[in-house]
Motif scaffolding. Structure first.
Motif, PDB file in Angstrom:
ATOM      1  N   ALA A  35     -56.947  56.119  74.340  1.00 38.52           N
ATOM      2  CA  ALA A  35     -56.915  56.679  75.693  1.00 38.52           C
ATOM      3  C   ALA A  35     -57.160  55.635  76.786  1.00 38.52           C
ATOM      4  O   ALA A  35     -56.370  55.539  77.735  1.00 38.52           O
ATOM      5  N   PRO A  36     -58.241  54.839  76.718  1.00 40.14           N
ATOM      6  CA  PRO A  36     -58.450  53.871  77.803  1.00 40.14           C
ATOM      7  C   PRO A  36     -57.349  52.827  77.905  1.00 40.14           C
ATOM      8  O   PRO A  36     -57.025  52.361  79.001  1.00 40.14           O
ATOM      9  N   PHE A  37     -56.752  52.458  76.791  1.00 42.53           N
ATOM     10  CA  PHE A  37     -55.671  51.471  76.824  1.00 42.53           C
ATOM     11  C   PHE A  37     -54.420  52.068  77.454  1.00 42.53           C
ATOM     12  O   PHE A  37     -53.664  51.363  78.134  1.00 42.53           O
ATOM     13  N   ALA A  38     -54.182  53.359  77.243  1.00 41.90           N
ATOM     14  CA  ALA A  38     -53.057  54.028  77.893  1.00 41.90           C
ATOM     15  C   ALA A  38     -53.271  54.082  79.400  1.00 41.90           C
ATOM     16  O   ALA A  38     -52.317  53.943  80.179  1.00 41.90           O
ATOM     17  N   PHE A  39     -54.529  54.263  79.838  1.00 39.39           N
ATOM     18  CA  PHE A  39     -54.815  54.265  81.264  1.00 39.39           C
ATOM     19  C   PHE A  39     -54.553  52.886  81.864  1.00 39.39           C
ATOM     20  O   PHE A  39     -53.985  52.763  82.956  1.00 39.39           O
ATOM     21  N   VAL A  40     -54.970  51.833  81.155  1.00 42.92           N
ATOM     22  CA  VAL A  40     -54.695  50.466  81.620  1.00 42.92           C
ATOM     23  C   VAL A  40     -53.190  50.238  81.703  1.00 42.92           C
ATOM     24  O   VAL A  40     -52.680  49.658  82.670  1.00 42.92           O
ATOM     25  N   GLY A  50     -55.293  39.253  86.514  1.00 43.03           N
ATOM     26  CA  GLY A  50     -54.278  39.358  87.554  1.00 43.03           C
ATOM     27  C   GLY A  50     -54.586  40.437  88.565  1.00 43.03           C
ATOM     28  O   GLY A  50     -54.341  40.269  89.769  1.00 43.03           O
ATOM     29  N   GLY A  51     -55.145  41.571  88.107  1.00 46.99           N
ATOM     30  CA  GLY A  51     -55.462  42.661  89.016  1.00 46.99           C
ATOM     31  C   GLY A  51     -56.561  42.306  90.000  1.00 46.99           C
ATOM     32  O   GLY A  51     -56.435  42.542  91.205  1.00 46.99           O
ATOM     33  N   ILE A  52     -57.642  41.716  89.488  1.00 48.66           N
ATOM     34  CA  ILE A  52     -58.739  41.326  90.378  1.00 48.66           C
ATOM     35  C   ILE A  52     -58.328  40.149  91.252  1.00 48.66           C
ATOM     36  O   ILE A  52     -58.708  40.058  92.424  1.00 48.66           O
ATOM     37  N   GLY A  53     -57.529  39.246  90.695  1.00 49.72           N
ATOM     38  CA  GLY A  53     -57.041  38.131  91.490  1.00 49.72           C
ATOM     39  C   GLY A  53     -56.219  38.596  92.676  1.00 49.72           C
ATOM     40  O   GLY A  53     -56.239  37.960  93.747  1.00 49.72           O
ATOM     41  N   THR A  54     -55.493  39.696  92.531  1.00 49.60           N
ATOM     42  CA  THR A  54     -54.676  40.237  93.622  1.00 49.60           C
ATOM     43  C   THR A  54     -55.533  40.576  94.840  1.00 49.60           C
ATOM     44  O   THR A  54     -55.077  40.455  95.981  1.00 49.60           O
ATOM     45  N   ILE A  55     -56.783  40.982  94.605  1.00 51.41           N
ATOM     46  CA  ILE A  55     -57.669  41.351  95.707  1.00 51.41           C
ATOM     47  C   ILE A  55     -57.889  40.174  96.653  1.00 51.41           C
ATOM     48  O   ILE A  55     -58.005  40.353  97.877  1.00 51.41           O
ATOM     49  N   TYR A  56     -57.921  38.971  96.108  1.00 46.68           N
ATOM     50  CA  TYR A  56     -58.274  37.791  96.893  1.00 46.68           C
ATOM     51  C   TYR A  56     -57.057  37.008  97.376  1.00 46.68           C
ATOM     52  O   TYR A  56     -57.192  35.904  97.886  1.00 46.68           O
ATOM     53  N   THR A  57     -55.863  37.573  97.223  1.00 48.54           N
ATOM     54  CA  THR A  57     -54.679  36.898  97.746  1.00 48.54           C
ATOM     55  C   THR A  57     -54.606  37.093  99.257  1.00 48.54           C
ATOM     56  O   THR A  57     -55.147  38.049  99.818  1.00 48.54           O
ATOM     57  N   SER A  58     -53.918  36.168  99.912  1.00 45.98           N
ATOM     58  CA  SER A  58     -53.777  36.246 101.363  1.00 45.98           C
ATOM     59  C   SER A  58     -52.333  36.096 101.821  1.00 45.98           C
ATOM     60  O   SER A  58     -52.023  36.382 102.972  1.00 45.98           O
ATOM     61  N   GLY A  59     -51.455  35.626 100.946  1.00 47.22           N
ATOM     62  CA  GLY A  59     -50.066  35.415 101.301  1.00 47.22           C
ATOM     63  C   GLY A  59     -49.136  35.968 100.247  1.00 47.22           C
ATOM     64  O   GLY A  59     -49.521  36.786  99.410  1.00 47.22           O
ATOM     65  N   LEU A  60     -47.899  35.491 100.297  1.00 43.20           N
ATOM     66  CA  LEU A  60     -46.879  35.996  99.386  1.00 43.20           C
ATOM     67  C   LEU A  60     -46.968  35.356  98.016  1.00 43.20           C
ATOM     68  O   LEU A  60     -46.988  36.057  97.001  1.00 43.20           O
ATOM     69  N   TRP A  78     -57.066  49.892  99.045  1.00 44.55           N
ATOM     70  CA  TRP A  78     -56.328  49.231  97.963  1.00 44.55           C
ATOM     71  C   TRP A  78     -57.171  48.194  97.232  1.00 44.55           C
ATOM     72  O   TRP A  78     -57.004  48.000  96.024  1.00 44.55           O
ATOM     73  N   ARG A  79     -58.110  47.564  97.908  1.00 41.07           N
ATOM     74  CA  ARG A  79     -58.972  46.581  97.228  1.00 41.07           C
ATOM     75  C   ARG A  79     -59.950  47.274  96.278  1.00 41.07           C
ATOM     76  O   ARG A  79     -60.130  46.845  95.133  1.00 41.07           O
ATOM     77  N   LYS A  80     -60.579  48.336  96.755  1.00 35.65           N
ATOM     78  CA  LYS A  80     -61.489  49.086  95.879  1.00 35.65           C
ATOM     79  C   LYS A  80     -60.736  49.709  94.708  1.00 35.65           C
ATOM     80  O   LYS A  80     -61.260  49.789  93.592  1.00 35.65           O
ATOM     81  N   ASN A 120     -59.663  47.903  87.431  1.00 37.08           N
ATOM     82  CA  ASN A 120     -59.555  46.677  86.628  1.00 37.08           C
ATOM     83  C   ASN A 120     -60.870  46.217  86.018  1.00 37.08           C
ATOM     84  O   ASN A 120     -60.867  45.705  84.900  1.00 37.08           O
ATOM     85  N   LEU A 121     -61.969  46.392  86.736  1.00 36.56           N
ATOM     86  CA  LEU A 121     -63.246  45.909  86.214  1.00 36.56           C
ATOM     87  C   LEU A 121     -63.630  46.558  84.884  1.00 36.56           C
ATOM     88  O   LEU A 121     -64.139  45.871  83.984  1.00 36.56           O
TER      89      LEU A 121
END
Length: 378
Positions: free
Chosen positions: A51-56, A200-210, A273-275, A281-282
């Motif tokens: 179940a948790p892997f299907a959610f991921v 990759g998911g948490i890294g997306t939070i700290y992106t600033s550009g394309l 979107w950040r939360k 992801n956490l």
């Protein structure tokens, strides 16, 4: 003890006469499942663990739609008008077209004059947005990457580009984690692919550009399919043939389908979107306990000559299910696992075979076009 030695001697004699082939461990493993229980307590626990892997898996595929969705009501921003009411700002800024307010153009007016008269001269030129965009958060009740970074109009191609790179990542990830599963085992591949999704998911939070956003989506893409499909296949290996089709379809319908229904409500409830990325992801970090809770594939262990570990897995099934494997069946599995294997199961071998090569190419094309159609519908 004498009976065990006798069984072992019988098996040895069959191996010497060539009656026991290297691939018989697969049939023997199915026989073991019949005795240990085709759908016992342990198999039920493994089914629940999917179940948790299907959610991921659902988050990896669908979450980008919720963090990059575009509010449909937007218009050019004019700093001099920010103190005015929103409707008035839009009326003074955006030219009216037959389809509604122009979302990508603005009047090139003397805004001091406009503020005095609260009207735009009729002969004012129309130009592309100069100062960014304003978004009315009605259809989308929270800020997204698109609304924060102004990825609309001439920048609207940023999101499709990132999504395309996501699928490029899935191509590389599928090859890499598939190789990893065959080389180092199913459990390390499960851990690795899910950790990649989290990074990759948490890294997306700290992106600033394309481009940093694209890199993070590529990382998330490498986990696509692998983060769930590896454990999906692993669990099905331990399900008896009479229950396998039911479990295979039920797990997708119940877990993946359920996650797909719940995820939009989670996004609306969090409305950030950040939360949303943090909260989805956490928890993936819990995948580090998988080596201590999920058994490695006994079929893979036997194919790698790790017979003792494979037997330990079978003993664990005996203990949890409260069953007993006949010693002759277990000895047969041990002896077949210890036979040398001369088959080459690498990806190169697949492409050397014309029928397999044709089938793989057709499946790749079919899957690619199906995903493109889904992306267009979205």
């Amino acid at each position: 003890m004498e009976q065990k030695q006798l069984n072992g001697a019988n098996i040895n004699s069959k191996v010497a006469r060539g009656h026991l082939q290297p691939d018989e461990d697969t049939d023997t493993l199915e026989s073991i499942l019949q005795h240990v229980g085709e759908m016992g307590r342990y198999q039920i626990l493994l089914f629940l663990s999917m179940a948790p892997f299907a959610f991921v898996y659902c988050c990896v595929y669908f979450l980008q739609m919720f963090i990059t969705t575009t509010p449909q009501r937007h218009w050019c921003k004019v700093p001099q008008l920010q103190h005015l009411d929103m409707e008035l700002r839009r009326n003074l800024t955006a030219p009216l077209t037959p389809d509604g307010w122009d979302r990508c153009s603005m009047y090139d007016a003397n805004w001091t004059h406009v503020l005095i008269h609260l009207t735009v001269p009729p002969d004012t030129n129309i130009v592309p947005c100069k100062y960014g965009w304003e978004f009315e958060l009605g259809d989308i009740p929270y800020q997204t990457i698109v609304s924060e970074r102004g990825w609309v109009c001439e920048h609207a191609s940023n999101i499709p580009l990132a999504q395309s790179i996501f699928f490029v990542g899935s191509l590389f990830g599928g090859i890499f984690f598939g190789w990893m599963a065959d080389r180092y085992g199913r459990v390390p591949a499960i851990v690795g692919s899910n950790i990649m999704a989290m990074a990759g998911g948490i890294g997306t939070i700290y992106t600033s550009g394309l481009w940093d956003f694209i890199i993070c989506r590529f990382l998330v893409g490498t986990s696509f399919d692998s983060c769930f499909m590896i454990i999906y296949i692993l669990v099905l290996e331990y399900i008896g043939t009479s229950h396998r089709s039911l479990i295979a379809n039920t797990s997708l319908a119940l877990y993946y389908g359920g996650a797909s229904v719940v995820l939009p409500w989670i996004a609306i409830w969090i409305s950030d979107w950040r939360k949303l990325l943090w909260y989805t992801n956490l928890p993936i970090l819990l995948v580090v306990i998988v080596p201590f809770t999920i058994p490695e594939s006994a079929r893979w262990l036997s194919s790698r000559g790790q017979t003792i570990k494979a037997v330990k897995v079978m003993r664990r099934f005996e203990k949890v299910n409260g069953t007993k494997i006949p010693e002759d069946i277990l000895n047969r599995f041990i002896m077949s696992s210890n036979q040398p294997r001369n088959t080459d199961e690498s990806l190169i071998t697949v492409f050397r075979s014309a029928p397999l090569r044709k089938m793989v190419i057709i499946l790749m094309l079919a899957f690619t076009f199906s995903e493109l159609n889904i992306g267009q519908d979205v």
